[in-house]
Design a protein around this motif. Structure first.
Motif, PDB file in Angstrom:
ATOM      1  N   THR A   1       2.851  -3.640  -8.649  1.00 35.12           N
ATOM      2  CA  THR A   1       2.542  -3.405 -10.176  1.00 35.12           C
ATOM      3  C   THR A   1       3.140  -4.324 -11.055  1.00 35.12           C
ATOM      4  N   ASN A   2       3.477  -5.428 -10.727  1.00 32.34           N
ATOM      5  CA  ASN A   2       4.043  -6.491 -11.493  1.00 32.34           C
ATOM      6  C   ASN A   2       5.399  -6.195 -12.008  1.00 32.34           C
ATOM      7  N   GLY A   3       6.052  -5.518 -11.255  1.00 35.77           N
ATOM      8  CA  GLY A   3       7.440  -5.077 -11.598  1.00 35.77           C
ATOM      9  C   GLY A   3       7.587  -3.939 -12.440  1.00 35.77           C
ATOM     10  N   GLU A   4       6.420  -3.299 -12.865  1.00 40.26           N
ATOM     11  CA  GLU A   4       6.203  -2.029 -13.907  1.00 40.26           C
ATOM     12  C   GLU A   4       6.326  -0.844 -13.026  1.00 40.26           C
TER      13      GLU A   4
ATOM     14  N   SER B   1       0.841  -1.117  -0.198  1.00 40.91           N
ATOM     15  CA  SER B   1      -0.088   0.143   0.163  1.00 40.91           C
ATOM     16  C   SER B   1       1.059   1.262  -0.037  1.00 40.91           C
ATOM     17  N   GLY B   2       0.195   2.439  -0.433  1.00 38.27           N
ATOM     18  CA  GLY B   2       0.989   3.641  -0.233  1.00 38.27           C
ATOM     19  C   GLY B   2       0.759   4.458  -1.627  1.00 38.27           C
ATOM     20  N   TYR B   3       1.376   5.655  -1.645  1.00 38.20           N
ATOM     21  CA  TYR B   3       1.151   6.306  -2.832  1.00 38.20           C
ATOM     22  C   TYR B   3       2.286   7.322  -2.943  1.00 38.20           C
TER      23      TYR B   3
ATOM     24  N   ALA C   1       8.997  -2.622  -2.901  1.00 36.53           N
ATOM     25  CA  ALA C   1       8.140  -1.627  -3.468  1.00 36.53           C
ATOM     26  C   ALA C   1       8.496  -0.365  -2.998  1.00 36.53           C
ATOM     27  N   TRP C   2       8.397   0.714  -3.801  1.00 33.02           N
ATOM     28  CA  TRP C   2       8.882   1.874  -3.584  1.00 33.02           C
ATOM     29  C   TRP C   2       7.926   3.089  -4.332  1.00 33.02           C
ATOM     30  N   ALA C   3       7.904   4.239  -3.859  1.00 34.02           N
ATOM     31  CA  ALA C   3       7.002   5.473  -4.128  1.00 34.02           C
ATOM     32  C   ALA C   3       7.833   6.518  -4.374  1.00 34.02           C
ATOM     33  N   GLU C   4       7.844   7.273  -5.497  1.00 39.71           N
ATOM     34  CA  GLU C   4       8.500   8.692  -5.533  1.00 39.71           C
ATOM     35  C   GLU C   4       7.721   9.595  -6.014  1.00 39.71           C
TER      36      GLU C   4
ATOM     37  N   GLY D   1       6.033  -2.069  -7.584  1.00 39.97           N
ATOM     38  CA  GLY D   1       5.891  -3.114  -6.619  1.00 39.97           C
ATOM     39  C   GLY D   1       6.058  -4.668  -7.278  1.00 39.97           C
ATOM     40  N   VAL D   2       6.906  -5.118  -6.521  1.00 39.60           N
ATOM     41  CA  VAL D   2       6.685  -6.538  -7.231  1.00 39.60           C
ATOM     42  C   VAL D   2       7.052  -7.786  -6.015  1.00 39.60           C
ATOM     43  N   GLN D   3       6.216  -8.701  -6.244  1.00 38.89           N
ATOM     44  CA  GLN D   3       6.382  -9.847  -5.416  1.00 38.89           C
ATOM     45  C   GLN D   3       6.779 -10.911  -5.966  1.00 38.89           C
ATOM     46  N   ALA D   4       8.138 -11.283  -5.341  1.00 35.18           N
ATOM     47  CA  ALA D   4       9.051 -12.315  -5.825  1.00 35.18           C
ATOM     48  C   ALA D   4       9.256 -13.663  -5.481  1.00 35.18           C
TER      49      ALA D   4
END
Length: 417
Positions: free
Chosen positions: A266-269, A232-234, A305-308, A295-298
């Motif tokens: 985001t499936n790595g996108e 979660s986040g934004y 995950a990151w937000a910028e 965000g990616v689940q490996a």
């Protein structure tokens, strides 16, 4: 999917109960889905600048894999500055599991609305409700969206009330020179492993100021792509309080632009949103802004995950302070038995005060007497995540305005399934 708009002049709107009594009392139970539900009574957004009121009667269940959660929020009445009054409103959101059926539900109801007293008279609306429900059962994903309005009445000065003919759903009603009303806006998005439903009772547009008032909004979302972590986040270019009177926020700057981090990632996108220059009257001029999330689940209990949030430039006090290249970055990595959170990537390119280059002091705060206090790199840690504000400006002009520039928030929690 089911969609309906019912308009009954002079009578109340009736909606089906949101959650059965037994479901409401049940203890939380794990599911294999990411569930999200949100609703509110009113939210106001200005015209040429991102001015807004906070959402009233806001209730929210953030992304979770648990069913049996219930949230509600009610308000006895709401004054919309310069627009009118709204009677009692109530929002309920829930996640439900009954047998093999899992649901996320949002429902909002308000008693009535009286809008702007002008030379043309006043406009009144009866009870307004909206419901958005998504669910999954043996045959897959499903949705239901429903909006109801109990009548529209215009009362010209010194004249009897007049019932306004209601057009088909989604077709605006316009009172020339005053406002435009769109009823019953609904939206459903479905794709493999995902469904989203949104129902908005009314959208009121004040023509003179290009102000938009969203009324009775309900939103629900489900996904089966939560592998091992809930995200979660934004990210946002800016947000903040612009004008306060006492303890009441009259006008706020909404998150602009904003990009949400989906609970499944985001499936790595990299997903991004941009906006052009913004001016906030009596405060500051802000250059182009951008919001990005990733965000990616490996697998094997690993996720990242990151937000910028970034802004090209900000000009405060007609050049008294100019800051270029503002970037806020929130990073979260989850590994078996380990959580890493940091603000790596948060930065500023140049800072000048009255044309002179400036260095950030060790305190992380610069104050320009009578103008503003500027705080750099404000960080907040919370369970499973971090929020980073690149630049926080507090105006010292007596309004109590607080504006955050470059905002990033990211969280990665273990999924309970």
């Amino acid at each position: 999917m089911v969609t309906s708009v019912i308009l009954l002049p002079g009578g109340p709107a009736h909606a089906a109960p949101v959650v059965p009594a037994k479901a409401a009392a049940a203890a939380p139970r794990p599911t294999n889905f990411g569930l999200h539900a949100m609703g509110y009574g009113t939210a106001i957004k200005g015209g040429q600048i991102p001015l807004a009121s906070g959402a009233t009667g806001f209730a929210h269940i953030t992304c979770t894999t648990l069913a049996g959660l219930n949230r509600s929020n009610g308000v006895a009445g709401v004054d919309l500055p310069g627009l009118g009054e709204i009677d009692a409103l109530d929002t309920k959101v829930a996640t439900v599991k009954k047998g093999k059926t899992v649901s996320a539900i949002s429902h909002h109801a308000l008693a009535g609305i009286t809008l702007v007293e002008t030379a043309l008279g006043s406009l009144s609306l009866g009870a307004v409700t909206s419901t958005a429900r998504v669910w999954h059962n043996a045959t897959g994903f499903h949705s239901e969206v429903d909006t109801q309005v109990a009548g529209i009445v215009l009362t010209p000065p010194g004249m009897d009330p007049q019932v306004i003919a209601v057009p088909t759903p989604g077709t605006p009603i316009e009172i020339p020179g005053l406002l435009r009303i769109t009823l019953g806006e609904t939206k459903v998005t479905e794709k493999p492993g995902f469904i989203f439903a949104r129902a908005q009772g009314l959208l009121v547009e004040i023509l003179a100021t290009n102000t938009k008032v969203k009324i009775a909004l309900s939103r629900a979302r489900m996904t089966d792509e939560v592998v091992n972590s809930i995200m979660s986040g934004y990210a946002a270019g800016l947000k903040g309080k612009v004008l306060n009177v006492g303890d009441d926020t009259i006008v706020t700057v909404g998150r602009t632009p904003v990009r949400e981090l989906p609970c499944e990632g985001t499936n790595g996108e990299i997903k991004e949103t941009k906006t052009v220059d913004l001016d906030i009257p009596s405060a500051l001029a802000v250059g182009a802004a951008q919001a990005k999330v990733f965000g990616v689940q490996a697998g094997r209990r690993r996720a990242r995950a990151w937000a910028e949030g970034s802004i090209a430039t900000v000009n405060l006090g007609a050049g008294a302070l100019v800051i270029d290249g503002i970037v806020a970055r929130a990073n979260v990595i989850r590994r078996p038995g380990k959580l890493i959170r940091n603000s790596n990537g948060t930065k500023f390119i140049t800072i000048t005060a009255n044309g002179e280059p400036q260095e950030i002091p060790d305190t992380g705060t610069i104050e320009i007497p009578g103008l503003a206090k500027i705080e750099f790199g404000v960080e907040t840690l919370f369970r499973g995540g971090i929020e980073v504000i690149a630049l926080r400006i507090t105006l010292l002009d007596g309004t109590g305005a607080v504006i955050d520039l470059g905002v990033a928030r990211a969280q990665v929690k273990k999924a309970i399934v």
